[in-house]
Design a protein around this motif. Structure first.
Motif, PDB file in Angstrom:
ATOM      1  N   GLU A 156       0.812  -1.227   0.000  1.00  0.00           N
ATOM      2  CA  GLU A 156       0.000   0.000   0.000  1.00  0.00           C
ATOM      3  C   GLU A 156       0.847   1.280   0.000  1.00  0.00           C
ATOM      4  O   GLU A 156       0.300   2.377   0.070  1.00  0.00           O
ATOM      5  N   LEU A 157       2.166   1.117  -0.030  1.00  0.00           N
ATOM      6  CA  LEU A 157       3.048   2.285   0.104  1.00  0.00           C
ATOM      7  C   LEU A 157       2.697   3.395  -0.898  1.00  0.00           C
ATOM      8  O   LEU A 157       2.525   4.558  -0.525  1.00  0.00           O
ATOM      9  N   GLU A 158       2.567   3.020  -2.156  1.00  0.00           N
ATOM     10  CA  GLU A 158       2.305   4.030  -3.181  1.00  0.00           C
ATOM     11  C   GLU A 158       0.914   4.651  -2.984  1.00  0.00           C
ATOM     12  O   GLU A 158       0.732   5.856  -3.186  1.00  0.00           O
ATOM     13  N   ALA A 159      -0.054   3.829  -2.589  1.00  0.00           N
ATOM     14  CA  ALA A 159      -1.411   4.356  -2.373  1.00  0.00           C
ATOM     15  C   ALA A 159      -1.417   5.359  -1.216  1.00  0.00           C
ATOM     16  O   ALA A 159      -2.088   6.405  -1.279  1.00  0.00           O
ATOM     17  N   LEU A 160      -0.643   5.064  -0.164  1.00  0.00           N
ATOM     18  CA  LEU A 160      -0.585   5.981   0.981  1.00  0.00           C
ATOM     19  C   LEU A 160       0.094   7.293   0.572  1.00  0.00           C
ATOM     20  O   LEU A 160      -0.340   8.384   0.968  1.00  0.00           O
ATOM     21  N   ALA A 161       1.142   7.185  -0.250  1.00  0.00           N
ATOM     22  CA  ALA A 161       1.807   8.416  -0.724  1.00  0.00           C
ATOM     23  C   ALA A 161       0.853   9.214  -1.618  1.00  0.00           C
ATOM     24  O   ALA A 161       0.802  10.450  -1.549  1.00  0.00           O
ATOM     25  N   GLY A 162       0.077   8.502  -2.421  1.00  0.00           N
ATOM     26  CA  GLY A 162      -0.908   9.177  -3.268  1.00  0.00           C
ATOM     27  C   GLY A 162      -1.958   9.893  -2.427  1.00  0.00           C
ATOM     28  O   GLY A 162      -2.417  11.000  -2.760  1.00  0.00           O
ATOM     29  N   PHE A 163      -2.321   9.278  -1.322  1.00  0.00           N
ATOM     30  CA  PHE A 163      -3.288   9.875  -0.389  1.00  0.00           C
ATOM     31  C   PHE A 163      -2.694  11.161   0.212  1.00  0.00           C
ATOM     32  O   PHE A 163      -3.389  12.177   0.345  1.00  0.00           O
ATOM     33  N   ALA A 164      -1.406  11.106   0.566  1.00  0.00           N
ATOM     34  CA  ALA A 164      -0.730  12.307   1.109  1.00  0.00           C
ATOM     35  C   ALA A 164      -0.826  13.450   0.116  1.00  0.00           C
ATOM     36  O   ALA A 164      -1.096  14.603   0.476  1.00  0.00           O
ATOM     37  N   ARG A 165      -0.638  13.093  -1.154  1.00  0.00           N
ATOM     38  CA  ARG A 165      -0.659  14.115  -2.197  1.00  0.00           C
ATOM     39  C   ARG A 165      -2.085  14.642  -2.396  1.00  0.00           C
ATOM     40  O   ARG A 165      -2.327  15.851  -2.425  1.00  0.00           O
ATOM     41  N   ALA A 166      -3.008  13.712  -2.503  1.00  0.00           N
ATOM     42  CA  ALA A 166      -4.396  14.111  -2.758  1.00  0.00           C
ATOM     43  C   ALA A 166      -4.943  14.971  -1.620  1.00  0.00           C
ATOM     44  O   ALA A 166      -5.688  15.922  -1.851  1.00  0.00           O
ATOM     45  N   ARG A 167      -4.582  14.656  -0.387  1.00  0.00           N
ATOM     46  CA  ARG A 167      -5.135  15.356   0.780  1.00  0.00           C
ATOM     47  C   ARG A 167      -4.203  16.417   1.338  1.00  0.00           C
ATOM     48  O   ARG A 167      -4.466  16.965   2.408  1.00  0.00           O
ATOM     49  N   ASN A 168      -3.074  16.635   0.671  1.00  0.00           N
ATOM     50  CA  ASN A 168      -2.102  17.644   1.130  1.00  0.00           C
ATOM     51  C   ASN A 168      -1.663  17.366   2.568  1.00  0.00           C
ATOM     52  O   ASN A 168      -1.705  18.236   3.436  1.00  0.00           O
ATOM     53  N   LEU A 169      -1.226  16.121   2.776  1.00  0.00           N
ATOM     54  CA  LEU A 169      -0.813  15.686   4.116  1.00  0.00           C
ATOM     55  C   LEU A 169       0.682  15.421   4.140  1.00  0.00           C
ATOM     56  O   LEU A 169       1.298  15.152   3.106  1.00  0.00           O
ATOM     57  N   SER A 170       1.212  15.427   5.346  1.00  0.00           N
ATOM     58  CA  SER A 170       2.607  15.087   5.538  1.00  0.00           C
ATOM     59  C   SER A 170       2.647  13.642   6.027  1.00  0.00           C
ATOM     60  O   SER A 170       2.258  13.373   7.166  1.00  0.00           O
ATOM     61  N   TYR A 171       3.009  12.708   5.157  1.00  0.00           N
ATOM     62  CA  TYR A 171       2.955  11.290   5.511  1.00  0.00           C
ATOM     63  C   TYR A 171       4.339  10.797   5.897  1.00  0.00           C
ATOM     64  O   TYR A 171       5.300  11.054   5.193  1.00  0.00           O
ATOM     65  N   ARG A 172       4.439  10.092   7.021  1.00  0.00           N
ATOM     66  CA  ARG A 172       5.717   9.566   7.501  1.00  0.00           C
ATOM     67  C   ARG A 172       5.701   8.042   7.414  1.00  0.00           C
ATOM     68  O   ARG A 172       4.839   7.412   8.055  1.00  0.00           O
ATOM     69  N   PHE A 173       6.618   7.487   6.650  1.00  0.00           N
ATOM     70  CA  PHE A 173       6.717   6.031   6.554  1.00  0.00           C
ATOM     71  C   PHE A 173       7.839   5.561   7.474  1.00  0.00           C
ATOM     72  O   PHE A 173       8.988   5.990   7.332  1.00  0.00           O
ATOM     73  N   ILE A 174       7.483   4.695   8.402  1.00  0.00           N
ATOM     74  CA  ILE A 174       8.399   4.323   9.484  1.00  0.00           C
ATOM     75  C   ILE A 174       8.809   2.852   9.345  1.00  0.00           C
ATOM     76  O   ILE A 174       7.957   1.990   9.105  1.00  0.00           O
ATOM     77  N   GLU A 175      10.093   2.605   9.519  1.00  0.00           N
ATOM     78  CA  GLU A 175      10.550   1.213   9.549  1.00  0.00           C
ATOM     79  C   GLU A 175      10.031   0.525  10.812  1.00  0.00           C
ATOM     80  O   GLU A 175       9.979   1.132  11.888  1.00  0.00           O
ATOM     81  N   PHE A 176       9.670  -0.721  10.646  1.00  0.00           N
ATOM     82  CA  PHE A 176       9.183  -1.550  11.765  1.00  0.00           C
ATOM     83  C   PHE A 176      10.346  -1.768  12.749  1.00  0.00           C
ATOM     84  O   PHE A 176      11.402  -2.235  12.356  1.00  0.00           O
ATOM     85  N   MET A 177      10.123  -1.422  14.017  1.00  0.00           N
ATOM     86  CA  MET A 177      11.169  -1.563  15.035  1.00  0.00           C
ATOM     87  C   MET A 177      10.806  -2.690  16.014  1.00  0.00           C
ATOM     88  O   MET A 177       9.618  -2.970  16.212  1.00  0.00           O
ATOM     89  N   PRO A 178      11.811  -3.297  16.627  1.00  0.00           N
ATOM     90  CA  PRO A 178      11.533  -4.416  17.552  1.00  0.00           C
ATOM     91  C   PRO A 178      10.993  -3.930  18.889  1.00  0.00           C
ATOM     92  O   PRO A 178      11.647  -4.029  19.913  1.00  0.00           O
ATOM     93  N   LEU A 179       9.791  -3.413  18.844  1.00  0.00           N
ATOM     94  CA  LEU A 179       9.160  -2.861  20.053  1.00  0.00           C
ATOM     95  C   LEU A 179       7.740  -3.390  20.218  1.00  0.00           C
ATOM     96  O   LEU A 179       6.940  -2.817  20.949  1.00  0.00           O
ATOM     97  N   ASP A 180       7.417  -4.462  19.509  1.00  0.00           N
ATOM     98  CA  ASP A 180       6.059  -5.009  19.567  1.00  0.00           C
ATOM     99  C   ASP A 180       5.937  -5.997  20.719  1.00  0.00           C
ATOM    100  O   ASP A 180       6.859  -6.777  20.986  1.00  0.00           O
TER     101      ASP A 180
END
Ligand code: SAM
Length: 352
Positions: free
Chosen positions: A194-218
């Motif tokens: 969904e990465l590209e779709a989420l970036a497209g959403f950021a663009r469409a909605r004028n949002l600042s989207y942050r993509f975060i690497e999964f960290m060993p904190l679960d």
């Protein structure tokens, strides 16, 4: 030992950013954070059955009496701002579960010298609280949204709540919160498609989207490096789809490498603490809901401030104690190294 009046560590870093967890409870069960263990295991099993997983953390909720009161949190915030902290982020758990949160926001917003007050939320309760929070002085809000697909959203968060979160984001923009940021933890085979779709959403909605690497904190302890989509891989994929231009950071301690679209609408940021650690510039410290100071997201030691707050220590004594604690801030995390030990508490208890 320290530069007078500031919180400095032994590696020459001056702390400016305090993250305050208001509760260890959450109304979502995100698989990368605080999942319903069995559901997470089933979900992961489909993709990652062959990997070994250590025993999950059994979640023990912090008893209410141990949770800091608003007065105690405000006092720590006031002292921290006096020592050069400029930014405070309220988080959790889910901060909006904390009853009367708008009162705490108002108290912190009034502290002289605070430059930036922000909140991170899953957004579910935001529509109910947004106006009161804004009136109380909150100006910045970050949401978590890992999927735009209702079914995948439900699998990832354990809740069928995509519409409520989308409404929260829309309302934040309507009410003039700025910037409205959205975080997504990107996990291979779970939501990386969904990465590209989420970036497209950021663009469409004028949002600042942050993509975060999964960290060993679960809390499920399901994290394996094979599940991490690295920042460079995310960027390569996004650059092959979108024309992206680097955005010069306004703050060297910023966790995100930022990219803008040519017409200036929307922005994406890549946060890569696993593959490209930024510890050398880390200026953050955390206060957990039960009053522990954490000097690193991956600290295995916590420093208990609550007894000082509750046993009558004066501001000078707390200041000395805090400076001593900050001096011990870890140089860096050790994810991916043979000696790495995951913290005994999950992200939801630490305060993301
Ligand atoms: N409940 C709020 C929310 O959902 O935003 C605030 C707390 S949450 C712990 C804060 C942030 O931590 C979220 O943006 C979430 O994506 C991030 N997070 C939690 N677990 C993580 C993990 N294992 N790796 C990377 N980010 C994580």
């Amino acid at each position: 030992m320290t530069r007078a009046g500031l919180l400095s560590d032994s590696f020459g870093r001056t702390l400016r950013d305090l993250r305050v967890s208001l509760t260890d409870r959450c109304n979502f069960r995100c698989m990368y954070c605080l999942p319903e263990t069995e559901a997470a295991q089933n979900f992961y099993r489909g993709h990652w059955a062959h990997l070994p997983h250590p025993a999950p953390i059994v979640q023990q909720w912090v008893p209410r009496a141990q949770i800091l009161s608003f007065e105690e949190i405000e006092r720590v915030a006031r002292l921290a701002v006096g020592f050069g902290i400029k930014k405070i982020r309220l988080t959790g758990g889910e901060p909006l579960l904390r009853h009367g949160i708008e009162e705490l926001v108002a108290r912190i917003a009034r502290i002289p010298g605070i430059e930036d007050l922000a909140m991170t939320t899953n957004g579910f309760l935001f529509p109910q609280k947004a106006r009161a929070l804004r009136q109380a002085g909150l100006r910045r809000v970050s949401f978590s949204l890992d999927s735009l697909d209702r079914d995948n959203f439900r699998k990832i968060t354990g809740r069928d709540a995509l519409d409520e979160v989308l409404e929260g984001i829309r309302l934040a923009q309507e009410l003039g919160f700025h910037p409205v940021k959205v975080n997504a933890v990107v996990i291979r085979d779970i939501n990386d498609h969904e990465l590209e779709a989420l970036a497209g959403f950021a663009r469409a909605r004028n949002l600042s989207y942050r993509f975060i690497e999964f960290m060993p904190l679960d809390s499920a302890r399901a994290w394996q490096k094979e599940m991490v989509v690295t920042g460079s891989e995310m960027l390569e994929r996004l650059r092959s789809r979108f024309e992206l231009q680097p955005v010069t950071p306004d703050n060297p301690s910023s966790t995100a490498k930022r990219w803008g679209f040519p017409d200036g609408r929307g922005e994406i940021g890549i946060i890569a603490p696993v593959s490209e650690p930024f510890c050398g510039h880390c200026n953050r410290i955390r206060l957990t809901a039960d009053g522990k100071i954490r000097t690193c997201l991956f600290s295995v030691t916590e420093h208990d401030l609550r007894p000082l707050l509750r046993n009558g220590a004066d501001d000078a004594a707390i200041g000395d104690w805090l400076r001593g604690v900050v001096w011990q801030k870890e140089e860096r995390h050790h994810i991916g190294e043979p000696d790495f030990v995951a913290p005994p508490r999950s992200m939801s208890c630490i305060g993301g």
